[in-house]
Design a protein around this motif. Structure first.
Motif, mmCIF file in Angstrom:
data_model
loop_
_atom_site.group_PDB
_atom_site.id
_atom_site.type_symbol
_atom_site.label_atom_id
_atom_site.label_comp_id
_atom_site.label_asym_id
_atom_site.label_seq_id
_atom_site.Cartn_x
_atom_site.Cartn_y
_atom_site.Cartn_z
ATOM 1 N N MET A 1 6.831 4.150 -11.615
ATOM 2 C CA MET A 1 6.331 4.170 -10.255
ATOM 3 C C MET A 1 5.396 2.985 -10.029
ATOM 4 S SD MET A 1 4.548 7.310 -8.297
ATOM 5 C CE MET A 1 2.960 6.948 -7.623
ATOM 6 N N LYS A 2 5.558 2.342 -8.887
ATOM 7 C CA LYS A 2 4.718 1.207 -8.543
ATOM 8 C C LYS A 2 3.366 1.709 -8.047
ATOM 9 C CE LYS A 2 8.664 -1.384 -6.819
ATOM 10 N NZ LYS A 2 9.232 -2.046 -5.661
ATOM 11 N N GLY A 3 2.340 0.954 -8.367
ATOM 12 C CA GLY A 3 1.011 1.265 -7.869
ATOM 13 C C GLY A 3 0.553 0.187 -6.909
ATOM 14 N N ASP A 4 -0.554 0.450 -6.259
ATOM 15 C CA ASP A 4 -1.124 -0.515 -5.334
ATOM 16 C C ASP A 4 -2.041 -1.473 -6.092
ATOM 17 O OD1 ASP A 4 -1.515 -1.746 -2.903
ATOM 18 O OD2 ASP A 4 -2.703 -0.142 -2.020
ATOM 19 N N ILE A 5 -2.518 -2.472 -5.397
ATOM 20 C CA ILE A 5 -3.469 -3.435 -5.960
ATOM 21 C C ILE A 5 -4.860 -2.841 -5.751
ATOM 22 C CG2 ILE A 5 -4.362 -5.783 -5.801
ATOM 23 C CD1 ILE A 5 -1.597 -6.480 -4.440
ATOM 24 N N GLN A 6 -5.470 -2.389 -6.857
ATOM 25 C CA GLN A 6 -6.744 -1.677 -6.734
ATOM 26 C C GLN A 6 -7.856 -2.226 -7.616
ATOM 27 O OE1 GLN A 6 -5.554 2.362 -7.652
ATOM 28 N NE2 GLN A 6 -4.948 2.728 -5.530
ATOM 29 N N GLY A 95 1.823 -0.078 -1.509
ATOM 30 C CA GLY A 95 0.650 0.530 -0.901
ATOM 31 C C GLY A 95 -0.028 -0.379 0.100
ATOM 32 N N PRO A 96 -1.141 0.089 0.658
ATOM 33 C CA PRO A 96 -1.827 -0.660 1.716
ATOM 34 C C PRO A 96 -2.371 -2.032 1.285
ATOM 35 C CG PRO A 96 -2.824 1.533 1.426
ATOM 36 C CD PRO A 96 -1.730 1.402 0.427
ATOM 37 N N LYS A 97 -2.851 -2.138 0.054
ATOM 38 C CA LYS A 97 -3.367 -3.440 -0.409
ATOM 39 C C LYS A 97 -2.227 -4.440 -0.598
ATOM 40 C CE LYS A 97 -7.767 -2.713 -0.475
ATOM 41 N NZ LYS A 97 -8.693 -3.446 0.380
ATOM 42 N N LYS A 98 -1.079 -3.956 -1.031
ATOM 43 C CA LYS A 98 0.097 -4.826 -1.120
ATOM 44 C C LYS A 98 0.433 -5.356 0.261
ATOM 45 C CE LYS A 98 4.986 -4.881 -1.219
ATOM 46 N NZ LYS A 98 6.215 -4.144 -1.132
ATOM 47 N N GLU A 99 0.427 -4.483 1.253
ATOM 48 C CA GLU A 99 0.725 -4.883 2.625
ATOM 49 C C GLU A 99 -0.325 -5.854 3.146
ATOM 50 O OE1 GLU A 99 3.632 -4.227 3.928
ATOM 51 O OE2 GLU A 99 4.090 -3.032 2.143
#
Length: 128
Positions: A1-6, A95-99
């Motif tokens: 599963m891909k995660g966001d940039i956090q 996720g939102p940070k990727k966007e």
């Protein structure tokens, strides 16, 4: 599963994957290799700080990213390829940070292209 940039580690992963693509690219590779030379570690560290500041609101970057690019003779083709590789690299995240990273990259490329075109029409600083 891909995660966001956090985290900073996510930023390091993003930047390293992106610049590995850049180094191998026939359009961007020669520009970066000629410009950066043997200073890849310094450049990557600067890029970690830049994206950490932009995406994680940790103010670790100071500087003006446009001026070094203004003198490289970049064309629309360079920016189009840069965006293509950046978007391909972002596919590792979700996720939102990727966007937000995609949005910021698009806006940065647009601004740089506009400013470079403007300088070519009315040079204030030497850009070649």
């Amino acid at each position: 599963m891909k995660g966001d940039i956090q985290t900073r580690e996510d930023i390091v992963t993003l930047v390293n994957r992106f610049y590995n693509r850049v180094k191998e690219d026939e359009v961007l590779g020669p520009v970066f290799v000629q410009t950066i030379g043997n200073e890849w570690d310094n450049h990557l560290e600067k890029m970690y700080h830049f994206w950490e500041t932009v995406l994680l609101d940790r103010h670790t970057y100071s500087g003006s990213p446009f001026l070094p690019h203004a003198r490289l003779g970049l064309t629309d083709a360079h920016f189009e390829r840069w965006l293509l590789l950046f978007h391909q690299t972002l596919e590792h995240f979700e996720g939102p940070k990727k966007e937000e990273a995609a949005y910021r990259a698009e806006k940065m490329a647009l601004m740089f292209r506009y400013k470079i075109a403007s300088l070519r029409e009315r040079p204030v600083i030497p850009i070649r």
